[in-house]
Design an enzyme around this catalytic site. Structure first.
Site, PDB file in Angstrom:
ATOM      1  N   LYS A  77       0.859  -1.185   0.000  1.00  0.00           N
ATOM      2  CA  LYS A  77       0.000   0.000   0.000  1.00  0.00           C
ATOM      3  C   LYS A  77       0.898   1.238   0.000  1.00  0.00           C
ATOM      4  O   LYS A  77       1.928   1.258   0.692  1.00  0.00           O
ATOM      5  CB  LYS A  77      -0.900  -0.030   1.250  1.00  0.00           C
ATOM      6  CG  LYS A  77      -1.920   1.101   1.320  1.00  0.00           C
ATOM      7  CD  LYS A  77      -2.859   0.926   2.529  1.00  0.00           C
ATOM      8  CE  LYS A  77      -3.916   2.014   2.612  1.00  0.00           C
ATOM      9  NZ  LYS A  77      -4.852   1.822   3.748  1.00  0.00           N
ATOM     10  N   SER A 152      -9.807   1.843   2.796  1.00  0.00           N
ATOM     11  CA  SER A 152      -8.929   2.622   1.954  1.00  0.00           C
ATOM     12  C   SER A 152      -7.872   1.795   1.229  1.00  0.00           C
ATOM     13  O   SER A 152      -7.258   2.294   0.284  1.00  0.00           O
ATOM     14  CB  SER A 152      -8.210   3.674   2.814  1.00  0.00           C
ATOM     15  OG  SER A 152      -7.375   3.060   3.778  1.00  0.00           O
ATOM     16  N   SER A 176     -10.119  -0.593   6.971  1.00  0.00           N
ATOM     17  CA  SER A 176      -9.539  -0.485   5.625  1.00  0.00           C
ATOM     18  C   SER A 176      -8.798  -1.697   5.097  1.00  0.00           C
ATOM     19  O   SER A 176      -8.405  -1.703   3.939  1.00  0.00           O
ATOM     20  CB  SER A 176      -8.618   0.723   5.562  1.00  0.00           C
ATOM     21  OG  SER A 176      -9.384   1.880   5.407  1.00  0.00           O
TER      22      SER A 176
END
Ligand code: GLN
Length: 485
Positions: A77, A152, A176
């Site tokens: 990420k 997210s 997330s």
């Protein structure tokens, strides 16, 4: 086909000499080239570095120094700082940011021999549930490219679901990892707060943020967590507690396991199709020898409102460092210092981030601090106590990870409250610092549904065991979207 294999299978193939890391890495890079134009799950693809690291991994193996992750390609990420590779956190503010060091998670996985394919797209500063707040554009859900992947960690979920990477890292402040895992039909684990170092992970809400693995199976998450977890003196909330081998208990039988079903997780607001899938999964656990017990988490309704005071308050403080002075975006031709602050922040941050900073600043301001922030902290304790009481009675808690399947891109963009409710079943787990996992449990309207499992603090081994046993008896985690087969 390498891309349909689990991380554990790929590790075995590398070990047996059936494939090299360079071949494997090239195969995934080729898939990223072929498909990511459609999905937008990567912000940066690090092809040259990946191939160099793959070559080094093959050499390490040839020298007899390989571990379980040596030569395995994964995606990070874009919230984790990476040396020599830009780290954007999904924001224009950091579009030009080259971190001078690696996050501990990146460093640990690198030391384990992992090859980074690239950095994945995400909601700006990890604020969102749909990956639509990214400066780099929305990510698509591989099961239906009109739908969101969740957020997210949407890029990390989408790229694994589409088999562009066998696994990825994510972060979970209010859901997330688990919510996008649920919406994309993969397995995502949020560890106990303090289990994985936050050093070098760009801070959103420091008392809630936690990194974890996203992969196809619980076994793969266990292998990843083995490398990610552990004490880090550079993170003041990292716990100095030995890391067990998370693969050791995977095959323990479930007979006698006590599963709690919180009645608050099955009430109003839960989509009927999702409820059906979750109930079927629980039935499967009953068949596997578990005892199902109705429980109550009476303060569940307070989780979202408490979170939307605590998280914005912490973010307003954390994001004050982005002022155009030391790093990040700076406006052109500032008139004076104040103009530079205002325009740099005004231009660098997107609408959702600004909304959170304003809410947080308000909640922390003199005169409101007691009424909002202190009150929220008191309620946070009550939410946490609900779980402690429940865990006196049961070993794990189960329910949906998300109240509905993936919604369409744009569907909730103008309605922040409805967007915030996407995390209604995940947020309390962060407020209490507990570990939680979402595993694929079926489909509703052809879209994946995740089952959430929650365990006691530092009981990740149990969580992974309970998830793994389900995956030994079902094949939902093996389903892959036809368009990316
Ligand atoms: N969707 C939640 C939010 O927008 C959770 C985000 C997260 O876990 N990073 O705050």
């Amino acid at each position: 086909m390498y891309h349909q294999k689990t991380l554990a299978e790929l590790a075995a193939m590398l070990e047996a000499g059936d494939v090299t890391s360079v071949e494997l890495t090239q195969a995934f890079l080729d898939r990223i080239k072929q498909y990511d134009g459609e999905l937008n799950s990567f912000i940066t693809v690090t092809e040259a570095q990946a191939l160099a690291h793959a070559k080094a991994a093959d050499e390490k193996r040839a020298a007899g120094n390989a571990g379980p992750l040596t030569g395995i390609p994964i995606a990070h990420k874009d919230i984790f700082c990476t040396l020599d590779v830009k780290t954007t956190c999904g924001s224009k503010m950091l579009d030009n940011f080259d971190a001078p060091y690696n996050a501990t998670v990146v460093e640990k996985l690198l030391a384990a021999g992992v090859v980074m394919l690239g950095k994945t797209n995400m909601d700006e500063f990890a604020m969102g549930s749909s990956n639509e707040t990214s400066f780099y554009g929305p990510v698509k859900n591989p099961w239906n490219t009109n739908a969101v992947p969740g957020g997210s960690s949407g890029g990390s979920a989408s790229c694994v679901a589409a088999r562009l990477a066998p696994a990825s890292t994510g972060t979970d402040t209010g859901g997330s990892i688990r919510q996008p895992a649920s919406l994309c039909g993969i397995t995502g684990l949020k560890p106990t707060y303090g289990r994985v170092s936050r050093y070098g992970m760009i801070a959103f809400a420091s008392s809630l943020d936690q990194a974890g693995p996203m992969a196809h199976t619980a076994e793969d998450c266990a292998i990843m967590l083995n490398a990610m977890a552990g004490f880090d003196p550079r993170d003041s909330t990292s716990l100095d507690k030995a890391v067990p081998d998370y693969t050791a208990d995977l095959n323990k039988p479930l007979a006698g396991l006590k599963i709690g079903l919180p009645r608050e997780y099955f009430g109003e607001g839960l989509d009927a199709g999702v409820a059906g899938v979750v109930n079927t999964a629980i039935e499967q656990y009953r068949k596997m020898g578990a005892e199902i017990i109705d429980i109550t988490l009476p303060n569940t309704h307070l989780a979202v409102p408490v979170y939307y005071v605590v998280a914005p308050a912490e973010c307003s403080s954390n994001l004050s460092r982005f002022d155009g002075v030391r790093f990040g975006h700076r406006c052109d031709d500032p008139k004076d210092l104040e103009d530079m602050y205002k325009r740099s922040r005004g231009e660098g941050f997107g609408a959702e981030v600004k909304r959170r900073i304003m809410v947080g600043t308000y909640a922390l301001s003199a005169g409101y601090y007691d009424a909002y922030y202190i009150k929220a902290q008191q309620l946070r304790r009550m939410i946490s106590d609900d779980f402690s009481k429940a865990f006196e009675q049961v070993d794990v808690i189960m329910g949906p990870a998300s109240p509905e399947t993936a919604f369409n891109i744009g569907e909730k963009s103008d309605d922040p409250i409805s967007m915030y409710l996407s995390d209604i079943y995940t947020i309390a787990v962060n407020l209490a610092g507990l570990p939680g996992i979402s595993i694929p449990a079926g489909f509703s309207n052809n879209m994946p549904v995740g089952l959430q499992i929650i365990a006691r603090h530092f009981d990740e081994s149990r969580l992974l065991n309970v998830a793994h046993q389900y995956q030994q008896n079902t094949d939902w985690h093996k389903q892959s979207p036809d368009a990316f087969a």
